[in-house]
Design a protein around this motif. Structure first.
Motif, PDB file in Angstrom:
ATOM      1  N   SER A  68       0.845  -1.197   0.000  1.00 29.46           N
ATOM      2  CA  SER A  68       0.000   0.000   0.000  1.00 29.46           C
ATOM      3  C   SER A  68       0.875   1.239   0.000  1.00 29.46           C
ATOM      4  O   SER A  68       2.084   1.184   0.278  1.00 29.46           O
ATOM      5  CB  SER A  68      -0.906   0.019   1.247  1.00 29.46           C
ATOM      6  N   GLU A  69       0.262   2.375  -0.314  1.00 28.69           N
ATOM      7  CA  GLU A  69       0.984   3.645  -0.291  1.00 28.69           C
ATOM      8  C   GLU A  69       1.435   3.990   1.125  1.00 28.69           C
ATOM      9  O   GLU A  69       2.486   4.614   1.320  1.00 28.69           O
ATOM     10  CB  GLU A  69       0.097   4.769  -0.846  1.00 28.69           C
ATOM     11  N   SER A  70       0.653   3.588   2.116  1.00 32.93           N
ATOM     12  CA  SER A  70       1.007   3.887   3.500  1.00 32.93           C
ATOM     13  C   SER A  70       2.273   3.135   3.922  1.00 32.93           C
ATOM     14  O   SER A  70       3.131   3.682   4.632  1.00 32.93           O
ATOM     15  CB  SER A  70      -0.153   3.552   4.441  1.00 32.93           C
ATOM     16  N   VAL A  71       2.415   1.884   3.492  1.00 36.34           N
ATOM     17  CA  VAL A  71       3.631   1.133   3.808  1.00 36.34           C
ATOM     18  C   VAL A  71       4.819   1.691   3.033  1.00 36.34           C
ATOM     19  O   VAL A  71       5.946   1.733   3.544  1.00 36.34           O
ATOM     20  CB  VAL A  71       3.441  -0.370   3.519  1.00 36.34           C
ATOM     21  N   LYS A  72       4.584   2.144   1.823  1.00 33.60           N
ATOM     22  CA  LYS A  72       5.653   2.797   1.054  1.00 33.60           C
ATOM     23  C   LYS A  72       6.187   4.010   1.807  1.00 33.60           C
ATOM     24  O   LYS A  72       7.415   4.186   1.951  1.00 33.60           O
ATOM     25  CB  LYS A  72       5.112   3.226  -0.309  1.00 33.60           C
ATOM     26  N   LYS A  73       5.301   4.825   2.302  1.00 30.53           N
ATOM     27  CA  LYS A  73       5.696   6.005   3.080  1.00 30.53           C
ATOM     28  C   LYS A  73       6.434   5.586   4.350  1.00 30.53           C
ATOM     29  O   LYS A  73       7.430   6.207   4.738  1.00 30.53           O
ATOM     30  CB  LYS A  73       4.448   6.817   3.427  1.00 30.53           C
TER      31      LYS A  73
END
Length: 285
Positions: A68-73
């Motif tokens: 997810s984008e949140s884990v990427k961040k």
């Protein structure tokens, strides 16, 4: 491990979770084999030493995968991974297992499922607190999962006088049958990197009510394919449950839209193809 990788003539080493990330990357590096590392979650309770080690070792991975984008961040902020090394490939599920299930009937008592490990992250206490505000509704709740907090949570439910509404079920291999018995699925996680339970429940045609945390909010569209409530807010969760029970037709419409969304975006076959493309791109470099 290095010798085994050389014996296998491995083109790529793909690591998951801390021990594999540590030993797998060291072995692959010494064997001159490129590494793909998947980070599955936002590791709020991860030991500080692990964070330091993962930060020091981040250069040993050629590519990071985030679901997810949140884990990427999170990878960038916590471990110093450069954004150009991170690819987002959302997790997928075997859709046929869930799409064939019949839609829920919402016959009293309303069956609510919370599927997840009995650990702090999954927010079981939030649902227990919400139940204290719903005594006028006929509800039956199933906590499905195993974990270290089982006795603590059972004691808490007794203290809140809602233990008669809750049944405790150990982790199940036939998870589709669990969803089939649910009208609503609640995901009150305090943090979440992705949310496979959300995908499975939505594919099963179940109405999902989840906390508005990174990961879950990328899967569920509030008011369209489910409902989101502020993290840890038991009163808001209670209100979402009340509205869902009192507006069954709207809940079912949202569940149908959710099922359609997952059938397009949540297929494990699509995930597999993206991983295969990545592997080929690394080998052909």
């Amino acid at each position: 491990l290095k010798n085994l990788l050389l014996e296998l003539k491995a083109d790529i080493v793909h690591t998951h979770l801390f021990s594999a990330d540590f030993w797998g990357r060291l072995s692959a590096y010494s064997a001159h084999i490129p590494v793909v590392t998947t980070e599955h979650n936002i590791n709020i309770v991860e030991p500080f030493l692990w964070k330091i080690i993962k930060r020091l070792m981040n250069s040993l991975s050629s590519i990071y995968i985030a679901p997810s984008e949140s884990v990427k961040k999170y990878l960038q902020q916590s471990y110093g991974v450069s954004l150009e090394k991170i690819i987002v490939i959302p997790h997928g599920i075997k859709l046929d297992t869930f799409l064939q299930l019949p839609t829920p009937t919402f016959v009293s008592p309303i069956n609510i499922g919370l599927i997840g490990r009995l650990v702090k992250q999954k927010g079981h206490k939030v649902l227990i607190d919400a139940l204290t505000q719903l005594n006028d509704l006929s509800l039956q709740v199933s906590f499905v999962g195993s974990g270290e907090l089982k006795e603590t949570l059972q004691t808490y439910a007794k203290e809140k006088r809602v233990d008669d509404k809750i049944q405790w079920i150990e982790a199940q291999s036939d998870i589709a049958s669990v969803y089939q018995q649910c009208d609503l699925v609640i995901i009150p996680s305090l943090w979440e990197g992705f949310g496979l339970v959300a995908l499975e429940a939505m594919a099963s045609g179940r109405y999902v009510i989840a906390s508005d945390v990174d990961g879950l909010s990328e899967i569920i569209q509030d008011g369209q394919t489910g409902a989101l409530f502020p993290v840890g807010d038991s009163s808001a969760l209670a209100e979402c449950i009340r509205v869902a029970v009192q507006s069954v037709e709207e809940s079912q419409r949202r569940a149908v839209r959710a099922r359609e969304w997952v059938s397009t975006h949540g297929d494990v076959v699509v995930m597999g193809k993206k991983y295969a493309e990545l592997y080929h791109s690394l080998v052909l470099k």
